[in-house]
Design an enzyme around this catalytic site. Structure first.
Site, PDB file in Angstrom:
ATOM      1  N   LYS A 127     -51.275 -37.266  63.393  1.00 63.62           N
ATOM      2  CA  LYS A 127     -50.042 -37.343  64.201  1.00 63.62           C
ATOM      3  C   LYS A 127     -49.792 -36.046  64.957  1.00 63.62           C
ATOM      4  O   LYS A 127     -49.240 -36.066  66.050  1.00 63.62           O
ATOM      5  CB  LYS A 127     -48.843 -37.737  63.341  1.00 63.62           C
ATOM      6  CG  LYS A 127     -49.010 -39.158  62.783  1.00 63.62           C
ATOM      7  CD  LYS A 127     -47.751 -39.990  62.806  1.00 63.62           C
ATOM      8  CE  LYS A 127     -48.138 -41.454  62.562  1.00 63.62           C
ATOM      9  NZ  LYS A 127     -47.074 -42.362  62.244  1.00 63.62           N
ATOM     10  N   LYS A 209     -57.263 -48.252  63.189  1.00 61.39           N
ATOM     11  CA  LYS A 209     -56.385 -49.231  62.559  1.00 61.39           C
ATOM     12  C   LYS A 209     -55.405 -49.811  63.588  1.00 61.39           C
ATOM     13  O   LYS A 209     -55.049 -49.138  64.566  1.00 61.39           O
ATOM     14  CB  LYS A 209     -55.660 -48.632  61.350  1.00 61.39           C
ATOM     15  CG  LYS A 209     -54.488 -47.743  61.663  1.00 61.39           C
ATOM     16  CD  LYS A 209     -53.530 -47.602  60.463  1.00 61.39           C
ATOM     17  CE  LYS A 209     -52.245 -46.941  60.945  1.00 61.39           C
ATOM     18  NZ  LYS A 209     -51.090 -47.146  60.131  1.00 61.39           N
ATOM     19  N   LYS A 212     -48.492 -50.103  65.234  1.00 64.43           N
ATOM     20  CA  LYS A 212     -47.404 -50.589  66.081  1.00 64.43           C
ATOM     21  C   LYS A 212     -47.151 -49.675  67.269  1.00 64.43           C
ATOM     22  O   LYS A 212     -46.631 -50.093  68.284  1.00 64.43           O
ATOM     23  CB  LYS A 212     -46.080 -50.857  65.370  1.00 64.43           C
ATOM     24  CG  LYS A 212     -45.703 -50.136  64.143  1.00 64.43           C
ATOM     25  CD  LYS A 212     -44.300 -50.565  63.698  1.00 64.43           C
ATOM     26  CE  LYS A 212     -44.096 -50.355  62.219  1.00 64.43           C
ATOM     27  NZ  LYS A 212     -44.190 -48.956  61.780  1.00 64.43           N
TER      28      LYS A 212
HETATM   29  P1  ATP Z   1     -46.986 -46.194  63.450  1.00 64.16           P
HETATM   30  O1  ATP Z   1     -47.902 -46.828  64.455  1.00 64.16           O
HETATM   31  O2  ATP Z   1     -45.603 -45.988  63.947  1.00 64.16           O
HETATM   32  O3  ATP Z   1     -47.562 -45.025  62.742  1.00 64.16           O
HETATM   33  P2  ATP Z   1     -47.779 -48.121  61.541  1.00 64.16           P
HETATM   34  O4  ATP Z   1     -48.077 -49.399  62.256  1.00 64.16           O
HETATM   35  O5  ATP Z   1     -48.904 -47.303  61.082  1.00 64.16           O
HETATM   36  O6  ATP Z   1     -46.764 -47.287  62.371  1.00 64.16           O
HETATM   37  P3  ATP Z   1     -46.091 -47.765  59.212  1.00 64.16           P
HETATM   38  O7  ATP Z   1     -44.616 -47.931  59.317  1.00 64.16           O
HETATM   39  O8  ATP Z   1     -46.640 -46.394  59.131  1.00 64.16           O
HETATM   40  O9  ATP Z   1     -46.839 -48.558  60.351  1.00 64.16           O
HETATM   41  O10 ATP Z   1     -46.610 -48.589  57.953  1.00 64.16           O
HETATM   42  C1  ATP Z   1     -45.923 -49.617  57.283  1.00 64.16           C
HETATM   43  C2  ATP Z   1     -46.823 -50.235  56.250  1.00 64.16           C
HETATM   44  O11 ATP Z   1     -47.854 -50.979  56.886  1.00 64.16           O
HETATM   45  C3  ATP Z   1     -47.539 -49.220  55.367  1.00 64.16           C
HETATM   46  O12 ATP Z   1     -47.580 -49.704  54.048  1.00 64.16           O
HETATM   47  C4  ATP Z   1     -48.919 -49.143  55.943  1.00 64.16           C
HETATM   48  O13 ATP Z   1     -49.872 -48.787  54.975  1.00 64.16           O
HETATM   49  C5  ATP Z   1     -49.129 -50.558  56.406  1.00 64.16           C
HETATM   50  N1  ATP Z   1     -50.058 -50.633  57.531  1.00 64.16           N
HETATM   51  C6  ATP Z   1     -49.898 -50.020  58.733  1.00 64.16           C
HETATM   52  N2  ATP Z   1     -50.910 -50.327  59.556  1.00 64.16           N
HETATM   53  C7  ATP Z   1     -51.738 -51.149  58.842  1.00 64.16           C
HETATM   54  C8  ATP Z   1     -52.969 -51.800  59.151  1.00 64.16           C
HETATM   55  N3  ATP Z   1     -53.529 -51.669  60.333  1.00 64.16           N
HETATM   56  N4  ATP Z   1     -53.547 -52.548  58.192  1.00 64.16           N
HETATM   57  C9  ATP Z   1     -52.970 -52.689  56.982  1.00 64.16           C
HETATM   58  N5  ATP Z   1     -51.810 -52.108  56.633  1.00 64.16           N
HETATM   59  C10 ATP Z   1     -51.194 -51.349  57.539  1.00 64.16           C
END
Ligand code: ATP
Ligand code: LTN
Length: 346
Positions: A127, A209, A212
């Protein structure tokens, strides 16, 4: 004494239900990755555990947010949790910043977190590279606040995707250090990863990965996407040119789609390979898109209904905050005493 009295069954105390806790940041509409890796499982765990789920709005301040958008996204994230199956009658659902104990324990744990261990966190490295103009102290101490979220409630298990396991390890280390210094205060939590789908990959770059905050909407399925866009995004998902549906490390694109299909249909990889044997990727991608659209339709409908009833959402998060505050007071009071803060006069 008769024999009978000796062998009379001792009344057993009912076993304590294990505590499950997890959070999600309100940084946008949840993706299929968030859903499969985390939120879908949260709903399924409600029957067997004491579950606490929250919107981690304080954590999202580590990245610069537009205030009006953050307010909107926080309410949406809360509604999405309910829409995706978290039942406020069964689980405690709340918004992190409504319970000030998180920030307070967060500070105390920051004072027990080492610079070196925080520097090793891969999320911090990723990040800070991505937001090089805003490498703030909160981004660095993010894991200490996350540790506070978890330890405040004496959680046993923390269901998260794979990207969060390092933060869980950090939490255990801080808890162990604190317990060593002050006596047993915190229960050591464990990560609880789904058997499949702990890491759903981007549809445009299967080496990354699904996230969002990915600027390319084609790379992610939002759980509110309609059927037409879901089908379109899966059709344009990046795969290889072999046209043979099978799960293999050197075929990350197809393997990712197989994981998604397997999770939403409950079919094994072998069954999927048989189903699509001799058929091209086109058919497979359409099948994945249709299965995902079917799975997500009720969430979209529930979300629309919930967002039309703001009063209900407010009532639920108010009730959640009150209960969460009262539960977490127990741990925080103990911690304050242990570290030597003078008891509060009110
Ligand atoms: P950002 O893009 O804002 O970093 P993010 O999509 O990574 O957000 P988080 O809010 O950090 O989402 O994560 C919420 C939950 O979803 C966490 O438990 C994280 O491990 C899970 N998660 C996030 N992305 C994935 C993915 N691609 N596959 C499986 N689990 C995920
Ligand atoms: N860091 C997590 C969100 C999060 C969390 C938590 C998860 C904040 N506090 C406590 C589990 C337990 C994330 O980015 N996914």
């Amino acid at each position: 004494m008769t024999n009978e009295q000796h062998t009379a069954p001792v009344e057993e105390k009912p076993a304590r239900k294990k505590i499950i806790l997890s959070g999600i940041q309100p940084t946008g509409i949840f993706t299929l990755g968030n859903y499969i890796g985390a939120v879908r499982n949260w709903g399924q765990l409600q029957e067997d555990y004491d579950c606490y789920y929250f919107v981690a709005d304080l954590h999202s301040l580590t990245i610069r947010q537009n205030p009006a958008d953050l307010r909107k996204q926080t309410l949406e994230a809360f509604a999405l949790l309910l829409a995706a199956g978290i039942d406020p009658e069964k689980s405690l659902v709340f918004i992190q910043s409504h319970v000030h104990n998180h920030a307070e324990l967060g500070w105390i744990l920051m004072c027990n977190s080492m610079f070196g261990e925080l520097s090793r966190m891969t999320q911090f490295k990723d990040k800070s590279a991505k937001h090089a103009d805003n490498v703030n102290a909160g981004l660095f101490t993010y894991p200490s606040l996350m540790a506070a979220d978890i330890l405040l409630y004496q959680a046993d298990l923390v269901p998260v995707g794979q990207d969060q396991t390092q933060h869980l390890e950090f939490t255990r280390n801080v808890a162990t250090r604190f317990n060593g210094l002050y006596g047993d205060v915190f229960r050591l939590p464990e990560a609880y990863l789904p058997k499949e789908g702990a890491k759903i990959m981007s549809l445009q770059d299967p080496a990354r990965k699904m996230s969002k905050s990915d600027p390319n909407p084609k790379a992610r399925i939002s759980i509110l996407d309609d059927e037409a866009s879901i089908l379109r995004k899966f059709r344009s998902a990046v795969t290889d040119s072999e046209a043979h549906v099978c799960y293999r490390e050197d075929k990350p694109g197809i393997s990712n789609l197989m994981t998604i299909y397997s999770v939403v249909t409950g079919k094994s990889y072998e069954a999927i390979e048989d189903e699509f044997d001799g058929r091209g990727y086109g058919d497979f991608k359409t099948a994945v898109g249709e299965a995902v659209a079917e799975e997500l339709r009720p969430i979209r409908e529930n979300f629309a209904r919930l967002m039309a009833d703001k009063k209900y959402l407010e009532d639920v998060y108010k009730m959640g905050a009150e209960r969460a505050q009262s539960i977490s007071n127990r741990t925080l009071t103990k911690v304050r005493k242990k570290v030597g803060l003078l008891a509060k006069p009110f």
